[in-house]
Design a protein around this motif. Structure first.
Motif, PDB file in Angstrom:
ATOM      1  N   ALA A  76       0.792  -1.225   0.000  1.00  0.00           N
ATOM      2  CA  ALA A  76       0.000   0.000   0.000  1.00  0.00           C
ATOM      3  C   ALA A  76       0.834   1.290   0.000  1.00  0.00           C
ATOM      4  O   ALA A  76       0.525   2.205  -0.762  1.00  0.00           O
ATOM      5  CB  ALA A  76      -0.961  -0.020   1.186  1.00  0.00           C
ATOM      6  N   PRO A  77       1.901   1.409   0.812  1.00  0.00           N
ATOM      7  CA  PRO A  77       2.681   2.646   0.774  1.00  0.00           C
ATOM      8  C   PRO A  77       3.334   2.909  -0.581  1.00  0.00           C
ATOM      9  O   PRO A  77       3.359   4.058  -1.049  1.00  0.00           O
ATOM     10  CB  PRO A  77       3.752   2.430   1.855  1.00  0.00           C
ATOM     11  CG  PRO A  77       3.222   1.363   2.721  1.00  0.00           C
ATOM     12  CD  PRO A  77       2.384   0.490   1.853  1.00  0.00           C
ATOM     13  N   LYS A  80       0.685   4.174  -2.982  1.00  0.00           N
ATOM     14  CA  LYS A  80       0.332   5.568  -2.746  1.00  0.00           C
ATOM     15  C   LYS A  80       1.438   6.500  -3.229  1.00  0.00           C
ATOM     16  O   LYS A  80       1.171   7.557  -3.790  1.00  0.00           O
ATOM     17  CB  LYS A  80       0.085   5.795  -1.250  1.00  0.00           C
ATOM     18  CG  LYS A  80      -0.426   7.196  -0.992  1.00  0.00           C
ATOM     19  CD  LYS A  80      -0.959   7.392   0.389  1.00  0.00           C
ATOM     20  CE  LYS A  80      -1.536   8.790   0.521  1.00  0.00           C
ATOM     21  NZ  LYS A  80      -1.925   9.103   1.887  1.00  0.00           N
ATOM     22  N   GLN A 112      -8.819  -3.627   1.960  1.00  0.00           N
ATOM     23  CA  GLN A 112     -10.179  -3.926   1.487  1.00  0.00           C
ATOM     24  C   GLN A 112     -10.678  -2.818   0.564  1.00  0.00           C
ATOM     25  O   GLN A 112     -11.614  -2.101   0.875  1.00  0.00           O
ATOM     26  CB  GLN A 112     -11.105  -4.122   2.688  1.00  0.00           C
ATOM     27  CG  GLN A 112     -10.640  -5.187   3.658  1.00  0.00           C
ATOM     28  CD  GLN A 112     -10.600  -6.572   3.029  1.00  0.00           C
ATOM     29  OE1 GLN A 112     -11.595  -7.041   2.502  1.00  0.00           O
ATOM     30  NE2 GLN A 112      -9.437  -7.209   3.050  1.00  0.00           N
ATOM     31  N   GLN A 116      -9.475   3.107  -0.113  1.00  0.00           N
ATOM     32  CA  GLN A 116      -9.074   3.503   1.242  1.00  0.00           C
ATOM     33  C   GLN A 116      -7.784   4.318   1.219  1.00  0.00           C
ATOM     34  O   GLN A 116      -7.449   4.992   2.190  1.00  0.00           O
ATOM     35  CB  GLN A 116      -8.855   2.259   2.102  1.00  0.00           C
ATOM     36  CG  GLN A 116     -10.142   1.503   2.379  1.00  0.00           C
ATOM     37  CD  GLN A 116      -9.944   0.456   3.455  1.00  0.00           C
ATOM     38  OE1 GLN A 116      -8.879   0.338   4.027  1.00  0.00           O
ATOM     39  NE2 GLN A 116     -10.989  -0.300   3.723  1.00  0.00           N
ATOM     40  N   ILE A 117      -7.043   4.218   0.129  1.00  0.00           N
ATOM     41  CA  ILE A 117      -5.733   4.871   0.058  1.00  0.00           C
ATOM     42  C   ILE A 117      -5.744   6.036  -0.921  1.00  0.00           C
ATOM     43  O   ILE A 117      -5.244   7.109  -0.623  1.00  0.00           O
ATOM     44  CB  ILE A 117      -4.660   3.849  -0.379  1.00  0.00           C
ATOM     45  CG1 ILE A 117      -4.725   2.612   0.505  1.00  0.00           C
ATOM     46  CG2 ILE A 117      -3.281   4.471  -0.308  1.00  0.00           C
ATOM     47  CD1 ILE A 117      -3.910   1.478  -0.045  1.00  0.00           C
TER      48      ILE A 117
END
Lengths: 164, 171
Positions: A76-77, A80, A112, A116-117
């Motif tokens: 995720a990081p 982003k 999920q 969200q990001i």
């Protein structure tokens, strides 16, 4: 004033037309959905018909991020960061059920839904979606870009507007 | 029954370390004592007649109850003789296991994975931290007492990049 508004609206239309027909995606695949994305750029499906065949190896030159696959919390990081490195205007397609909602991976290691990001413009359902799905998503995105009003984007807007 | 040269050699050289030899469909498993594990593995790798030079995998097993609770399994392969061998050892919940990352470089990440998933610690490991999960993850997911989906897996997952931290306005 009326004339200026009309001229501005027309100019925005031209800009939108140019933008929607040259959406360059960033080369970015996370799982099996990425294979379908690659097939979409093959001769059979030919995403070049919609001006989106230029998969850029650098986010600095890309307009569109196709999140194709499962977004793990470990990834995720990085995802982003790639999104933040893309210059405005930029759009995101969540391709497949994993990117849209986590899909079958209702588990501790998976985000999920990529929304969200980062903000998502178009969701494409399927596991994985067929390449036609990506083309439909791209066409939907083009329709969305065509509707963008003048001055919606702060960073890139018409030079005489004060919000730039 | 296939004769297992490694088993005979191990029994001869480490009589008190070998706890049992199992044979199933041509696959041999040797259970060894935890304290002698390093010596046994080092011998298996360096012995001229065996030469198990490839560490294929290191796996953890959680039996839930039972004593010792965990098992760590080493899968060895000899490139020269094309022999395979499975070495298993029991580990109690709070015990540490000696690292073999200096014997096989491959063990470095494999042991990190076992640590990540089961919380089994390896003493003298050069860099024992999580490898698959995020550093701030709580719990060890492959343990029997860990909930299948994890805790709060569906809660929002905010990501704050290192370079963004300075830009945040204090609320």
């Amino acid at each position: 004033m009326g004339v200026a508004n009309t001229a501005e609206a027309s100019l925005q239309e031209v800009i939108n037309w140019a933008r929607k027909n040259s959406v360059w995606p960033v080369t970015f695949g996370l799982a099996c959905c990425a294979l379908e994305m690659m097939v979409a750029s093959s001769a059979t499906y030919d995403i070049a018909r919609f001006g989106a065949e230029v998969f850029r190896p650098s986010p600095r030159q890309a307009d569109l991020m196709i999140v194709a696959g499962t977004v793990t919390k470990k990834m995720a990081p990085m995802l982003k960061r790639i999104y933040e490195q893309m210059p405005e205007p930029k759009w995101v397609i969540a391709y497949g059920s994993c990117a849209s909602s986590g899909g079958i991976f209702q588990t501790y290691g998976v985000v999920q839904g990529v929304d969200q990001i980062i903000p998502v413009d178009v969701y494409v359902p399927g596991c994985p979606p067929r390449p036609e799905g990506l083309l439909k998503g791209l066409i939907s995105l083009q329709e969305k870009i065509a509707r963008e009003p003048s001055g919606m984007r702060k960073i890139v807007s018409l030079p005489w507007r004060s919000n730039g | 029954m296939v004769r297992c040269m490694a088993c005979d050699l191990l029994k001869e050289k480490f009589p008190e370390a070998v706890r049992g030899v199992e044979e199933f469909r041509g696959e041999t498993t040797v259970t060894v004592d935890k304290g002698q594990l390093r010596a046994v593995l080092k011998f298996l790798k360096e012995s001229e007649t065996l030469l198990y030079d490839l560490l294929v995998d290191v796996a953890g097993v959680d039996s839930g109850s039972g004593s010792p609770r965990f098992k760590v399994v080493y899968l060895l392969h000899s490139m020269k003789f094309n022999h395979r061998l499975r070495i298993a050892t029991g580990v109690a919940e709070d015990a540490e296991l000696d690292t073999v990352s200096d014997i096989w470089k491959a063990a470095d990440w494999l042991e990190r994975e076992v640590y990540d998933m089961f919380g089994i610690r390896f003493s003298d490991h050069p860099d024992l931290r999580r490898i698959l999960l995020t550093d701030d993850f709580v719990g060890y997911p492959l343990r029997k007492d860990f909930p299948l989906k994890g805790v709060d897996f569906d809660k929002p997952f905010p990501v704050c990049l290192e370079e963004e931290k300075g830009n945040q306005v204090d609320a």
